[in-house]
Design a protein around this motif. Structure first.
Motif, mmCIF file in Angstrom:
data_model
loop_
_atom_site.group_PDB
_atom_site.id
_atom_site.type_symbol
_atom_site.label_atom_id
_atom_site.label_comp_id
_atom_site.label_asym_id
_atom_site.label_seq_id
_atom_site.Cartn_x
_atom_site.Cartn_y
_atom_site.Cartn_z
ATOM 1 N N ARG A 16 31.096 43.169 30.538
ATOM 2 C CA ARG A 16 31.892 43.871 31.539
ATOM 3 C C ARG A 16 33.082 44.609 30.917
ATOM 4 O O ARG A 16 33.942 45.107 31.651
ATOM 5 C CB ARG A 16 32.418 42.878 32.589
ATOM 6 C CG ARG A 16 31.315 42.130 33.342
ATOM 7 C CD ARG A 16 30.533 43.059 34.249
ATOM 8 N NE ARG A 16 29.483 42.358 34.990
ATOM 9 C CZ ARG A 16 28.228 42.236 34.564
ATOM 10 N NH1 ARG A 16 27.847 42.767 33.406
ATOM 11 N NH2 ARG A 16 27.336 41.589 35.302
ATOM 12 N N ILE A 172 34.272 39.966 28.567
ATOM 13 C CA ILE A 172 35.339 40.657 29.296
ATOM 14 C C ILE A 172 36.503 40.899 28.331
ATOM 15 O O ILE A 172 36.638 40.212 27.307
ATOM 16 C CB ILE A 172 35.795 39.891 30.556
ATOM 17 C CG1 ILE A 172 36.333 38.498 30.208
ATOM 18 C CG2 ILE A 172 34.670 39.799 31.570
ATOM 19 C CD1 ILE A 172 36.907 37.747 31.417
ATOM 20 N N VAL A 173 37.309 41.867 28.688
ATOM 21 C CA VAL A 173 38.338 42.375 27.777
ATOM 22 C C VAL A 173 39.246 41.278 27.229
ATOM 23 O O VAL A 173 39.489 41.172 26.025
ATOM 24 C CB VAL A 173 39.181 43.455 28.502
ATOM 25 C CG1 VAL A 173 40.393 43.853 27.675
ATOM 26 C CG2 VAL A 173 38.311 44.675 28.817
ATOM 27 N N SER A 174 39.731 40.433 28.131
ATOM 28 C CA SER A 174 40.782 39.491 27.741
ATOM 29 C C SER A 174 40.291 38.330 26.894
ATOM 30 O O SER A 174 41.096 37.496 26.471
ATOM 31 C CB SER A 174 41.486 38.962 28.993
ATOM 32 O OG SER A 174 40.549 38.398 29.884
ATOM 33 N N HIS A 175 38.996 38.260 26.625
ATOM 34 C CA HIS A 175 38.486 37.163 25.798
ATOM 35 C C HIS A 175 38.300 37.559 24.336
ATOM 36 O O HIS A 175 37.934 36.713 23.516
ATOM 37 C CB HIS A 175 37.152 36.661 26.361
ATOM 38 C CG HIS A 175 37.284 35.912 27.661
ATOM 39 N ND1 HIS A 175 36.222 35.335 28.315
ATOM 40 C CD2 HIS A 175 38.376 35.652 28.432
ATOM 41 C CE1 HIS A 175 36.639 34.749 29.417
ATOM 42 N NE2 HIS A 175 37.942 34.942 29.529
ATOM 43 N N ASP B 84 32.694 40.896 40.517
ATOM 44 C CA ASP B 84 31.461 40.759 39.733
ATOM 45 C C ASP B 84 31.615 39.528 38.851
ATOM 46 O O ASP B 84 32.405 39.529 37.915
ATOM 47 C CB ASP B 84 31.305 42.035 38.890
ATOM 48 C CG ASP B 84 30.094 41.977 37.993
ATOM 49 O OD1 ASP B 84 29.263 41.071 38.178
ATOM 50 O OD2 ASP B 84 29.968 42.844 37.122
ATOM 51 N N ILE B 86 30.122 36.149 36.571
ATOM 52 C CA ILE B 86 29.034 35.603 35.764
ATOM 53 C C ILE B 86 29.282 34.097 35.657
ATOM 54 O O ILE B 86 30.333 33.667 35.168
ATOM 55 C CB ILE B 86 28.992 36.290 34.385
ATOM 56 C CG1 ILE B 86 28.606 37.757 34.596
ATOM 57 C CG2 ILE B 86 28.003 35.589 33.460
ATOM 58 C CD1 ILE B 86 28.780 38.636 33.419
ATOM 59 N N THR B 104 43.127 44.729 33.206
ATOM 60 C CA THR B 104 42.585 45.245 31.949
ATOM 61 C C THR B 104 42.207 46.723 32.027
ATOM 62 O O THR B 104 41.660 47.270 31.070
ATOM 63 C CB THR B 104 41.355 44.433 31.518
ATOM 64 O OG1 THR B 104 40.401 44.447 32.581
ATOM 65 C CG2 THR B 104 41.737 43.002 31.180
ATOM 66 N N GLU B 114 41.268 47.327 37.285
ATOM 67 C CA GLU B 114 40.227 46.364 36.960
ATOM 68 C C GLU B 114 40.918 45.094 36.490
ATOM 69 O O GLU B 114 41.890 45.154 35.736
ATOM 70 C CB GLU B 114 39.312 46.931 35.877
ATOM 71 C CG GLU B 114 37.989 46.204 35.829
ATOM 72 C CD GLU B 114 36.866 47.122 35.367
ATOM 73 O OE1 GLU B 114 36.408 46.912 34.252
ATOM 74 O OE2 GLU B 114 36.475 48.039 36.120
ATOM 75 N N ASP B 116 40.345 41.205 34.893
ATOM 76 C CA ASP B 116 39.519 40.136 34.308
ATOM 77 C C ASP B 116 39.849 38.847 35.031
ATOM 78 O O ASP B 116 41.027 38.514 35.207
ATOM 79 C CB ASP B 116 39.860 39.936 32.827
ATOM 80 C CG ASP B 116 39.100 40.883 31.920
ATOM 81 O OD1 ASP B 116 38.452 41.815 32.431
ATOM 82 O OD2 ASP B 116 39.177 40.686 30.688
ATOM 83 N N ILE B 117 38.821 38.120 35.412
ATOM 84 C CA ILE B 117 39.054 36.843 36.074
ATOM 85 C C ILE B 117 38.305 35.742 35.329
ATOM 86 O O ILE B 117 37.169 35.935 34.901
ATOM 87 C CB ILE B 117 38.623 36.903 37.546
ATOM 88 C CG1 ILE B 117 37.315 37.658 37.700
ATOM 89 C CG2 ILE B 117 39.692 37.501 38.399
ATOM 90 C CD1 ILE B 117 36.923 37.955 39.116
ATOM 91 N N THR B 118 38.968 34.611 35.163
ATOM 92 C CA THR B 118 38.369 33.509 34.421
ATOM 93 C C THR B 118 38.654 32.204 35.148
ATOM 94 O O THR B 118 39.797 31.934 35.528
ATOM 95 C CB THR B 118 38.969 33.418 33.004
ATOM 96 O OG1 THR B 118 38.870 34.694 32.371
ATOM 97 C CG2 THR B 118 38.216 32.404 32.154
ATOM 98 N N PHE B 129 33.375 33.743 34.621
ATOM 99 C CA PHE B 129 34.228 34.876 34.289
ATOM 100 C C PHE B 129 33.666 36.112 34.964
ATOM 101 O O PHE B 129 32.537 36.119 35.457
ATOM 102 C CB PHE B 129 34.361 35.084 32.769
ATOM 103 C CG PHE B 129 33.094 35.497 32.079
ATOM 104 C CD1 PHE B 129 32.311 34.564 31.420
ATOM 105 C CD2 PHE B 129 32.677 36.824 32.077
ATOM 106 C CE1 PHE B 129 31.147 34.939 30.773
ATOM 107 C CE2 PHE B 129 31.516 37.212 31.433
ATOM 108 C CZ PHE B 129 30.742 36.260 30.782
ATOM 109 N N GLY B 130 34.461 37.137 34.953
ATOM 110 C CA GLY B 130 33.976 38.370 35.556
ATOM 111 C C GLY B 130 35.095 39.374 35.697
ATOM 112 O O GLY B 130 36.167 39.216 35.080
ATOM 113 N N THR B 131 34.834 40.372 36.477
ATOM 114 C CA THR B 131 35.841 41.401 36.709
ATOM 115 C C THR B 131 35.890 41.721 38.202
ATOM 116 O O THR B 131 34.908 41.539 38.918
ATOM 117 C CB THR B 131 35.520 42.702 35.947
ATOM 118 O OG1 THR B 131 34.216 43.139 36.309
ATOM 119 C CG2 THR B 131 35.585 42.487 34.439
#
Lengths: 209, 139
Positions: A16, A172-175, B84, B86, B104, B114, B116-118, B129-131
């Motif tokens: 993503r 994802i970006v932050s990882h 979105d 995963i 992000t 956008e 980032d979610i964790t 995780f996802g966005t």
């Protein structure tokens, strides 16, 4: 020089992250890496050109692949058009030893990733398939590892005499940059990365606790 | 808690207030009752174990609800365009989890961000995780 050797962008089905956002994130957050390798799932991205982004952010952006074998997932570094014609990158269930043989013939390197992970990691398949020939490097630190997966990977590497690399496996970006690999000299191209891995002078950097 | 009102308030790398969702068995039972979906895998540890799970798990759509709520607490006027996710591993009921979000990408022309979610457990393992993409009012 520190590179995150295992990342995915939106080119991967479950990725993503846009590459430009990876660059922004690394620089904005001061992530201590000098670059990263895009290892998209079951493909090699010949088309994308990240050289302008790399220059703008003073980062090394390289490309590799993550393919799927009977031993689980495997990173491939140093992919060329010649290697790409040797086997079907999109296929699930490639033969690891064949992948390694092709890589050796084309000056590339295959390294099983997250080998301590159930189902998609190498250690889960050793009992059924035995120890594969030709493995020299495995990923011992993976940013997406859970429970004791990295410990299992490290124990397997020690027992079988493998060298270890690290990568975030970021989707994802932050990882990005959660794990990485340190080299004692500069690496700016895929060929130099293969050379550096073959020199066997590198250190896997675990995720900061 | 700091909130944002317009796209002009958002910066790349900005963090949303983190959130500890209610993953108790009572919460999943209430959720199952309200949505008419009370499978034992969500509402009963023993029943979930009989299905081969380590215990009852939080329904995926309930986790997505937590994510949406986190975004709206941060930006009450945001329109969530997409979430979105995963699911890498189950979010286990009765175990503490944390949800974090970070911006992000910022598209000022489209007035969207956008995020980032964790979702992590106490061991720091990423379970989900996802966005998310959210549209914010123009400044």
């Amino acid at each position: 020089m520190i590179l995150d050797l295992h990342t995915h962008s939106i080119k991967s089905d479950d990725g993503r992250a846009k590459v430009r956002n990876y660059c922004q994130w690394i620089r904005t957050r001061g992530i201590p890496i000098d670059g990263f390798v895009l290892t998209e799932h079951r493909q090699f991205d010949f088309d994308s050109d990240y050289s302008e982004l790399a220059r703008k952010h003073e980062l090394v952006i390289l490309k590799g692949a993550e393919v799927e074998t009977e031993y689980g997932h495997v990173l491939v570094f140093g992919v060329t058009e010649g290697l790409y014609e040797c086997f079907d990158f999109t296929r699930i269930g490639l033969r690891l030893e064949e992948v390694i043989e092709h890589c050796n013939a084309h000056n590339a390197i295959a390294a099983p990733c997250h080998p301590g992970r159930p189902r998609v990691g190498m250690s889960a398949h050793l009992e059924e398939h035995g120890v594969p020939k030709g493995v020299r490097i495995v990923e011992i630190h993976n940013g997406g590892s859970r429970a004791d997966e990295d410990a299992v990977a490290a124990a397997m590497a020690e027992e079988l005499g493998y060298l270890g690399i690290g990568g975030s496996d970021s989707h994802i970006v932050s990882h990005i940059g959660r794990c990485a690999t340190e080299f004692p000299f500069p690496v700016h191209t895929e060929a130099e990365l293969v050379e550096a891995l073959r020199a066997e002078q590198f250190r896997a950097i675990p995720r900061a606790s | 808690m700091s909130t944002v009102k317009t796209i002009a308030d958002v910066e790349f790398g900005g963090e949303l207030p983190s959130f500890k969702p209610d993953t108790s068995i009572d919460a999943t039972r209430r959720f199952g009752k309200y949505v008419g979906w009370d499978s034992p895998r969500f509402t009963d540890h023993e029943g979930a174990r009989k299905e081969g799970l380590p215990g009852a798990i939080v329904p995926g759509v309930m986790s997505q609800g937590f994510l949406g709520a986190m975004i709206h607490r941060w930006a009450p006027d945001a329109e969530i365009v997409a979430i979105d996710t995963i699911f890498r591993a189950p979010v286990l009921v009765d175990q503490p989890h944390s949800i974090t979000g970070v911006v992000t990408d910022v598209d000022e022309d489209a007035s969207t961000v956008e995020i980032d979610i964790t979702v992590t457990n106490e061991a720091g393992e990423t379970r989900v995780f996802g966005t998310a993409t959210a549209k914010l009012p123009n400044g």
